[in-house]
Write a protein that holds these residues in place. Structure first.
Motif, PDB file in Angstrom:
ATOM      1  N   GLN A  34       1.136  -1.166  -0.299  1.00 50.71           N
ATOM      2  CA  GLN A  34      -0.022   0.041  -0.216  1.00 50.71           C
ATOM      3  C   GLN A  34       0.681   0.910   0.614  1.00 50.71           C
ATOM      4  O   GLN A  34       2.047   1.089   0.607  1.00 50.71           O
ATOM      5  N   VAL A  36       0.943   5.034   1.337  1.00 49.52           N
ATOM      6  CA  VAL A  36       0.342   5.417   2.806  1.00 49.52           C
ATOM      7  C   VAL A  36       1.768   6.699   3.200  1.00 49.52           C
ATOM      8  O   VAL A  36       3.421   6.600   2.748  1.00 49.52           O
ATOM      9  N   ARG A  54      -2.952   5.841   0.532  1.00 49.58           N
ATOM     10  CA  ARG A  54      -4.370   5.394   1.009  1.00 49.58           C
ATOM     11  C   ARG A  54      -5.329   6.116   2.044  1.00 49.58           C
ATOM     12  O   ARG A  54      -5.561   6.937   2.419  1.00 49.58           O
ATOM     13  N   ASN A  55      -3.788   7.196   2.940  1.00 52.22           N
ATOM     14  CA  ASN A  55      -4.262   7.620   3.861  1.00 52.22           C
ATOM     15  C   ASN A  55      -4.191   9.080   3.386  1.00 52.22           C
ATOM     16  O   ASN A  55      -3.302   9.000   2.681  1.00 52.22           O
TER      17      ASN A  55
END
Ligand code: SF4
Ligand code: SF4
Length: 335
Positions: A34, A36, A54-55
């Protein structure tokens, strides 16, 4: 006229220049497949091939949890003392233009009826360096909420990708100062910007119509809410990744004699969010909680703060375990 250029190979020097002056450098990194946002120390840690982290980078301005006061208690007294605000000089690199546009709404809330220094000081000490999107996916819908990869709201320094460099535009005074402070890593030159990824505007959505329908409270008990959103399991993931969601709770942790007061992220999607001590819950069903989130985005915040409650980043769509797509609800409310 020559452009201001940041060579991609010079990113490490920029990180060193920022961290060497005691600042923190936050950028998208690849972690367990991912991407981030994290604090980084070297260019090797920075992801370059990504659509959107993603965040949201909001957690560097509004952390998931933080101590806001400490207390001691005795039989006769309670002593409360404040704590120093942690607000280091911060550079957020590699944000996308949509998420930078969320800052106006964040600031509006945290300066509304009380100046929240924890947020405001950190935001003041943060330089947001956006990199305009050259790729996207089906979840991106910034153009539908009147933004685009060319938007510079909330951005201090706007970068366009070129083959081996970024073309640099300092947008704000803070951004100009940042470029001056780290002048050694920037150069003058000419580069050809790569084409931007422009999400197609969703034809069936009309934001003005959505807001107008939400203003008329007759929709409150409309069966449409249950029909569209009853599959929501109330996990709260959509609110945690959303750059504009900023609900929090204040809790005291410690013993009967001493402890700390903490500010923690909360989510309107949790069944306890509006649960009263009496046991009554004005938003007893999940679709009512989802209705609230939608109203927050397209009615409460635009009306109260003249700011966007949704910037069309699509994060909530990507993380939702039941694939509840906010644009489907927007389409329904555009009819
Ligand atoms: S509601 Fe969804 S699309 Fe809109 S800003 Fe939040 S995460 Fe992004
Ligand atoms: S991520 Fe999906 S399932 Fe979880 S609270 Fe949000 S809408 Fe509901």
């Amino acid at each position: 006229m020559a452009d201001k250029i940041l060579k991609k190979a010079g990113l490490g020097a920029l990180i060193e220049s920022v961290t060497g002056k005691g600042g923190r450098f936050v950028a998208p990194t690849t972690d367990s497949r991912q991407v981030v946002f994290k604090k980084v120390k070297s260019a090797e840690e920075v992801a370059t091939d990504y659509i959107l982290a993603r965040n949201s980078f909001k957690e560097f301005l509004f952390p998931q949890t933080e101590v806001v006061a400490e207390f001691t208690m005795s039989k006769d007294s309670v002593d409360m003392k404040g704590v120093e605000v942690y607000a280091p000089q911060t550079v957020v690199f590699g944000a996308r233009p949509c998420e930078a546009a969320s800052l106006a709404g964040m600031r509006a809330l945290f300066t509304w009826d009380f100046i929240d220094e924890f947020y405001t000081k950190r935001e003041e000490n943060t330089v947001v360096v956006t990199v305009a999107c050259t790729k996207g996916d089906d979840a991106c819908f910034c153009t539908t909420v009147n933004l685009s990869p060319e938007s510079t709201e909330g951005t201090d320094v706007y970068l366009r990708e070129a083959a081996d460099s970024y073309i640099v535009q300092a947008v704000t005074e803070k951004g100009k100062k940042f470029v001056e402070t780290h002048a050694a890593v920037f150069s003058e030159g000419n580069a050809k910007a790569e084409p931007l990824f422009m999400p197609e505007k969703i034809a069936n959505i009309d934001i003005a119509k959505v807001s107008a329908r939400l203003k008329d409270k007759t929709h409150y008990d409309d069966k449409v809410w249950a029909r569209l959103t009853s599959k929501c399991i109330g996990c709260g993931a959509c609110t945690f990744v959303c750059p504009t969601c900023r609900c929090f709770d204040i809790v005291d942790e410690g013993t009967a004699f001493e402890g700390e007061r903490r500010k923690n992220w909360d989510s309107c999607q949790y069944d306890t969010f509006t649960l009263h001590a009496s046991g009554h819950n004005p938003r007893e069903h999940q679709h009512q909680r989802w209705r609230n989130r939608f109203m927050c985005k397209f009615h409460f915040y635009p009306e109260k703060f003249s700011s966007k409650g949704c910037v069309g980043c699509g994060r909530c769509i990507r993380v939702c375990p039941v694939r509840l797509d906010i644009t489907e609800v927007m389409e329904e409310f555009s009819k």
